[in-house]
Design a protein around this motif. Sequence first.
Motif, PDB file in Angstrom:
ATOM      1  N   TYR A  81       0.822  -1.211   0.000  1.00  0.00           N
ATOM      2  CA  TYR A  81       0.000   0.000   0.000  1.00  0.00           C
ATOM      3  C   TYR A  81       0.856   1.262   0.000  1.00  0.00           C
ATOM      4  CZ  TYR A  81      -4.163  -2.841   1.009  1.00  0.00           C
ATOM      5  OH  TYR A  81      -5.188  -3.754   0.946  1.00  0.00           O
ATOM      6  N   LEU A  82       1.944   1.260   0.790  1.00  0.00           N
ATOM      7  CA  LEU A  82       2.819   2.431   0.831  1.00  0.00           C
ATOM      8  C   LEU A  82       3.507   2.667  -0.505  1.00  0.00           C
ATOM      9  CD1 LEU A  82       4.395   2.127   4.386  1.00  0.00           C
ATOM     10  CD2 LEU A  82       2.977   4.013   3.533  1.00  0.00           C
ATOM     11  N   GLU A 126      -3.232   5.951   6.200  1.00  0.00           N
ATOM     12  CA  GLU A 126      -4.185   5.221   5.344  1.00  0.00           C
ATOM     13  C   GLU A 126      -3.640   3.860   4.937  1.00  0.00           C
ATOM     14  OE1 GLU A 126      -6.151   6.984   2.008  1.00  0.00           O
ATOM     15  OE2 GLU A 126      -6.242   8.943   3.021  1.00  0.00           O
ATOM     16  N   ALA A 127      -2.357   3.816   4.571  1.00  0.00           N
ATOM     17  CA  ALA A 127      -1.746   2.551   4.163  1.00  0.00           C
ATOM     18  C   ALA A 127      -1.654   1.578   5.335  1.00  0.00           C
ATOM     19  CB  ALA A 127      -0.356   2.802   3.578  1.00  0.00           C
ATOM     20  N   GLY A 185      -4.780  -3.273   7.959  1.00  0.00           N
ATOM     21  CA  GLY A 185      -5.328  -3.905   9.162  1.00  0.00           C
ATOM     22  C   GLY A 185      -4.434  -3.784  10.376  1.00  0.00           C
ATOM     23  N   ILE A 186      -3.528  -2.818  10.371  1.00  0.00           N
ATOM     24  CA  ILE A 186      -2.644  -2.604  11.523  1.00  0.00           C
ATOM     25  C   ILE A 186      -3.230  -1.465  12.349  1.00  0.00           C
ATOM     26  CG2 ILE A 186      -0.305  -1.997  12.264  1.00  0.00           C
ATOM     27  CD1 ILE A 186       0.651  -3.051   9.490  1.00  0.00           C
ATOM     28  N   PRO A 187      -3.581  -1.738  13.600  1.00  0.00           N
ATOM     29  CA  PRO A 187      -4.178  -0.678  14.423  1.00  0.00           C
ATOM     30  C   PRO A 187      -3.136   0.347  14.857  1.00  0.00           C
ATOM     31  CG  PRO A 187      -3.922  -2.687  15.708  1.00  0.00           C
ATOM     32  CD  PRO A 187      -3.498  -3.019  14.298  1.00  0.00           C
ATOM     33  N   LEU A 188      -3.565   1.591  14.967  1.00  0.00           N
ATOM     34  CA  LEU A 188      -2.704   2.670  15.435  1.00  0.00           C
ATOM     35  C   LEU A 188      -3.284   3.258  16.710  1.00  0.00           C
ATOM     36  CD1 LEU A 188      -1.936   4.543  12.103  1.00  0.00           C
ATOM     37  CD2 LEU A 188      -0.370   3.149  13.443  1.00  0.00           C
ATOM     38  N   SER A 189      -2.404   3.822  17.531  1.00  0.00           N
ATOM     39  CA  SER A 189      -2.881   4.498  18.733  1.00  0.00           C
ATOM     40  C   SER A 189      -3.589   5.787  18.324  1.00  0.00           C
ATOM     41  CB  SER A 189      -1.713   4.820  19.671  1.00  0.00           C
ATOM     42  OG  SER A 189      -1.003   5.943  19.201  1.00  0.00           O
ATOM     43  N   GLU A 190      -4.362   6.315  19.217  1.00  0.00           N
ATOM     44  CA  GLU A 190      -5.092   7.553  18.951  1.00  0.00           C
ATOM     45  C   GLU A 190      -4.230   8.784  19.220  1.00  0.00           C
ATOM     46  OE1 GLU A 190      -8.105   7.781  17.494  1.00  0.00           O
ATOM     47  OE2 GLU A 190      -7.854   5.620  17.270  1.00  0.00           O
ATOM     48  N   ARG A 191      -2.982   8.593  19.641  1.00  0.00           N
ATOM     49  CA  ARG A 191      -2.096   9.725  19.910  1.00  0.00           C
ATOM     50  C   ARG A 191      -1.855  10.482  18.610  1.00  0.00           C
ATOM     51  NH1 ARG A 191       3.350   8.418  22.844  1.00  0.00           N
ATOM     52  NH2 ARG A 191       1.894   8.246  24.554  1.00  0.00           N
ATOM     53  N   PRO A 192      -2.115  11.785  18.620  1.00  0.00           N
ATOM     54  CA  PRO A 192      -1.951  12.557  17.382  1.00  0.00           C
ATOM     55  C   PRO A 192      -0.479  12.698  16.993  1.00  0.00           C
ATOM     56  CG  PRO A 192      -2.484  14.019  19.202  1.00  0.00           C
ATOM     57  CD  PRO A 192      -2.576  12.614  19.735  1.00  0.00           C
ATOM     58  N   PHE A 193      -0.245  12.814  15.713  1.00  0.00           N
ATOM     59  CA  PHE A 193       1.094  13.027  15.187  1.00  0.00           C
ATOM     60  C   PHE A 193       1.590  14.406  15.602  1.00  0.00           C
ATOM     61  CE2 PHE A 193       3.612  14.863  11.657  1.00  0.00           C
ATOM     62  CZ  PHE A 193       4.759  14.101  11.817  1.00  0.00           C
TER      63      PHE A 193
END
Length: 185
Positions: free
Chosen positions: A65-66, A114-115, A120-128
């Motif tokens: 995807y990347l 997005e990629a 299907g890899i979850p990310l934390s909600e911590r903002p960039f």
Amino acid sequence: MEPVGRIFLAVDLTSEARQALSGRVMEMARHRELPGRSTPPRNWHMTLWFLGDVARDRFEMMCHYLSEAPLGDAFRCRFGEWGSFPRPRRASVLWVGVSRGSSSLFSLAAATKEAVTGAGIPLSERPFSPHLTLSRIRPPQDVRALLDSAPSAEVEMTVREVTAFRSHMGGGPPRYEALERFPLS
């Protein structure tokens, strides 16, 4: 499925920026030692996303995807002011921020997100937050005097790619291995 390892996506520094920034950090610390455990210059990068342990199939899908993602054009980035998290009076992280190119870094973080989530890899909600970590401080300390006396970094570089790194922990400072690189237009 066996994990690839502890993965993160980042903007790696050019060797010229790493060298120039190292000189600015030494200049900042000339009269006052940096508190905490310093990040070795060879490990300096701007993290876009920390992914944690990633399964091989998810990692390969994310890389696909990347490689297809519209990551945007190469852009100039300038490191500027020094700062700390969560605040200077009780700092646990000392960092240098981005004074030019931050909007492009936010766009790059969004495109890579997005990629990652598409694979299907979850990310934390911590903002960039565009920054480069210089030191981790345990227990937290007051770094106001250091920050007040530090001249702006004023180091520039061109961001040309995103790198997928694997971190190796234990036996000293972490070691970061570049697994894949994704060029910008």
